[in-house]
Write a protein that holds these residues in place. Structure first.
Motif, PDB file in Angstrom:
ATOM      1  N   VAL A   5       0.863  -1.172   0.000  1.00 15.45           N
ATOM      2  CA  VAL A   5       0.000   0.000   0.000  1.00 15.45           C
ATOM      3  C   VAL A   5       0.902   1.224   0.000  1.00 15.45           C
ATOM      4  O   VAL A   5       1.837   1.313   0.791  1.00 15.45           O
ATOM      5  CB  VAL A   5      -0.918   0.026   1.245  1.00 15.45           C
ATOM      6  CG1 VAL A   5      -1.780   1.266   1.241  1.00 15.45           C
ATOM      7  CG2 VAL A   5      -1.785  -1.217   1.302  1.00 15.45           C
ATOM      8  N   GLU A   6       0.619   2.176  -0.870  1.00 16.35           N
ATOM      9  CA  GLU A   6       1.430   3.380  -0.951  1.00 16.35           C
ATOM     10  C   GLU A   6       1.016   4.371   0.129  1.00 16.35           C
ATOM     11  O   GLU A   6      -0.141   4.422   0.543  1.00 16.35           O
ATOM     12  CB  GLU A   6       1.275   4.025  -2.326  1.00 16.35           C
ATOM     13  CG  GLU A   6       2.256   5.142  -2.562  1.00 16.35           C
ATOM     14  CD  GLU A   6       2.222   5.635  -3.995  1.00 16.35           C
ATOM     15  OE1 GLU A   6       2.652   6.778  -4.205  1.00 16.35           O
ATOM     16  OE2 GLU A   6       1.776   4.894  -4.875  1.00 16.35           O
ATOM     17  N   GLY A   7       1.973   5.141   0.587  1.00 11.24           N
ATOM     18  CA  GLY A   7       1.697   6.158   1.587  1.00 11.24           C
ATOM     19  C   GLY A   7       2.724   7.259   1.525  1.00 11.24           C
ATOM     20  O   GLY A   7       3.665   7.210   0.739  1.00 11.24           O
ATOM     21  N   TYR A   9       5.123   9.851   4.147  1.00  6.89           N
ATOM     22  CA  TYR A   9       5.634  10.077   5.496  1.00  6.89           C
ATOM     23  C   TYR A   9       5.552  11.560   5.819  1.00  6.89           C
ATOM     24  O   TYR A   9       6.126  12.398   5.117  1.00  6.89           O
ATOM     25  CB  TYR A   9       7.085   9.588   5.570  1.00  6.89           C
ATOM     26  CG  TYR A   9       7.717   9.751   6.920  1.00  6.89           C
ATOM     27  CD1 TYR A   9       7.367   8.928   7.978  1.00  6.89           C
ATOM     28  CD2 TYR A   9       8.684  10.724   7.138  1.00  6.89           C
ATOM     29  CE1 TYR A   9       7.957   9.062   9.227  1.00  6.89           C
ATOM     30  CE2 TYR A   9       9.282  10.870   8.380  1.00  6.89           C
ATOM     31  CZ  TYR A   9       8.913  10.041   9.414  1.00  6.89           C
ATOM     32  OH  TYR A   9       9.503  10.174  10.645  1.00  6.89           O
ATOM     33  N   VAL A  14       3.138   7.652   8.893  1.00  5.31           N
ATOM     34  CA  VAL A  14       2.873   7.257   7.514  1.00  5.31           C
ATOM     35  C   VAL A  14       1.378   7.414   7.267  1.00  5.31           C
ATOM     36  O   VAL A  14       0.562   6.850   7.989  1.00  5.31           O
ATOM     37  CB  VAL A  14       3.315   5.804   7.234  1.00  5.31           C
ATOM     38  CG1 VAL A  14       2.912   5.378   5.838  1.00  5.31           C
ATOM     39  CG2 VAL A  14       4.811   5.652   7.444  1.00  5.31           C
ATOM     40  N   GLU A  15       1.036   8.211   6.254  1.00  7.51           N
ATOM     41  CA  GLU A  15      -0.352   8.398   5.856  1.00  7.51           C
ATOM     42  C   GLU A  15      -0.565   7.578   4.582  1.00  7.51           C
ATOM     43  O   GLU A  15       0.127   7.784   3.589  1.00  7.51           O
ATOM     44  CB  GLU A  15      -0.644   9.868   5.569  1.00  7.51           C
ATOM     45  CG  GLU A  15      -0.403  10.784   6.740  1.00  7.51           C
ATOM     46  CD  GLU A  15      -0.514  12.255   6.351  1.00  7.51           C
ATOM     47  OE1 GLU A  15      -0.943  12.565   5.222  1.00  7.51           O
ATOM     48  OE2 GLU A  15      -0.160  13.090   7.191  1.00  7.51           O
ATOM     49  N   PHE A  16      -1.510   6.681   4.592  1.00  9.21           N
ATOM     50  CA  PHE A  16      -1.791   5.883   3.408  1.00  9.21           C
ATOM     51  C   PHE A  16      -2.462   6.734   2.348  1.00  9.21           C
ATOM     52  O   PHE A  16      -3.352   7.527   2.651  1.00  9.21           O
ATOM     53  CB  PHE A  16      -2.707   4.700   3.735  1.00  9.21           C
ATOM     54  CG  PHE A  16      -2.075   3.662   4.606  1.00  9.21           C
ATOM     55  CD1 PHE A  16      -0.884   3.061   4.252  1.00  9.21           C
ATOM     56  CD2 PHE A  16      -2.696   3.275   5.778  1.00  9.21           C
ATOM     57  CE1 PHE A  16      -0.315   2.097   5.058  1.00  9.21           C
ATOM     58  CE2 PHE A  16      -2.131   2.303   6.584  1.00  9.21           C
ATOM     59  CZ  PHE A  16      -0.936   1.710   6.226  1.00  9.21           C
ATOM     60  N   THR A  17      -2.056   6.576   1.095  1.00 10.41           N
ATOM     61  CA  THR A  17      -2.742   7.248  -0.006  1.00 10.41           C
ATOM     62  C   THR A  17      -3.871   6.381  -0.536  1.00 10.41           C
ATOM     63  O   THR A  17      -4.668   6.827  -1.347  1.00 10.41           O
ATOM     64  CB  THR A  17      -1.773   7.594  -1.150  1.00 10.41           C
ATOM     65  OG1 THR A  17      -1.098   6.406  -1.561  1.00 10.41           O
ATOM     66  CG2 THR A  17      -0.756   8.632  -0.694  1.00 10.41           C
ATOM     67  N   GLU A  18      -3.915   5.143  -0.087  1.00  3.98           N
ATOM     68  CA  GLU A  18      -5.009   4.225  -0.383  1.00  3.98           C
ATOM     69  C   GLU A  18      -5.182   3.334   0.837  1.00  3.98           C
ATOM     70  O   GLU A  18      -4.236   3.088   1.574  1.00  3.98           O
ATOM     71  CB  GLU A  18      -4.710   3.391  -1.624  1.00  3.98           C
ATOM     72  CG  GLU A  18      -3.411   2.586  -1.500  1.00  3.98           C
ATOM     73  CD  GLU A  18      -3.024   1.855  -2.761  1.00  3.98           C
ATOM     74  OE1 GLU A  18      -3.700   0.864  -3.094  1.00  3.98           O
ATOM     75  OE2 GLU A  18      -2.065   2.291  -3.409  1.00  3.98           O
ATOM     76  N   GLN A  19      -6.372   2.890   1.080  1.00  3.46           N
ATOM     77  CA  GLN A  19      -6.620   2.060   2.253  1.00  3.46           C
ATOM     78  C   GLN A  19      -6.432   0.584   1.923  1.00  3.46           C
ATOM     79  O   GLN A  19      -6.948   0.104   0.913  1.00  3.46           O
ATOM     80  CB  GLN A  19      -8.038   2.292   2.779  1.00  3.46           C
ATOM     81  CG  GLN A  19      -8.227   3.652   3.408  1.00  3.46           C
ATOM     82  CD  GLN A  19      -7.284   3.878   4.580  1.00  3.46           C
ATOM     83  OE1 GLN A  19      -7.144   3.040   5.457  1.00  3.46           O
ATOM     84  NE2 GLN A  19      -6.629   5.026   4.587  1.00  3.46           N
ATOM     85  N   ASP A  77      -3.918  14.062  -2.808  1.00  3.01           N
ATOM     86  CA  ASP A  77      -4.628  14.095  -1.525  1.00  3.01           C
ATOM     87  C   ASP A  77      -5.485  15.345  -1.388  1.00  3.01           C
ATOM     88  O   ASP A  77      -6.627  15.287  -0.961  1.00  3.01           O
ATOM     89  CB  ASP A  77      -3.659  13.995  -0.351  1.00  3.01           C
ATOM     90  CG  ASP A  77      -2.965  12.644  -0.284  1.00  3.01           C
ATOM     91  OD1 ASP A  77      -3.566  11.658  -0.751  1.00  3.01           O
ATOM     92  OD2 ASP A  77      -1.851  12.587   0.238  1.00  3.01           O
TER      93      ASP A  77
END
Length: 83
Positions: A5-7, A9, A14-19, A77
């Motif tokens: 899963v891409e995210g 920092y 780490v914020e995910f760009t997809e769940q 985002d």
């Protein structure tokens, strides 16, 4: 089974760009940091000849990638929150 899963920092998190889907709470993760525009081809088992072939195949998409409409993905985002 591995799930990627891409995210991004930010501020120590780490914020995910997809769940991720079908992942149980408390599942262990490994985070790999990739510096933008710096890809170690050898670590991906890609040699220079293979990289040239990949570049030539992807060159057909350059016009699309460089089109003004694609700029929405430069800050995906923010654009997503404006929907």
């Amino acid at each position: 089974m591995l799930t990627s899963v891409e995210g991004i920092y930010r501020n120590g998190q780490v914020e995910f760009t997809e769940q991720p889907t079908d992942i149980d709470e408390g599942t262990r993760v490994i985070v790999t940091f990739m510096r933008s525009n710096e890809i170690d081809l050898a670590s991906q088992r890609i040699n220079k000849a293979q990289a040239e072939i990949l570049r030539s195949h992807l060159a057909t998409f350059v016009e699309d990638w460089d089109s003004p409409e694609m700029s929405i993905y430069d800050n995906y985002d923010a654009a997503k929150t404006n929907l």
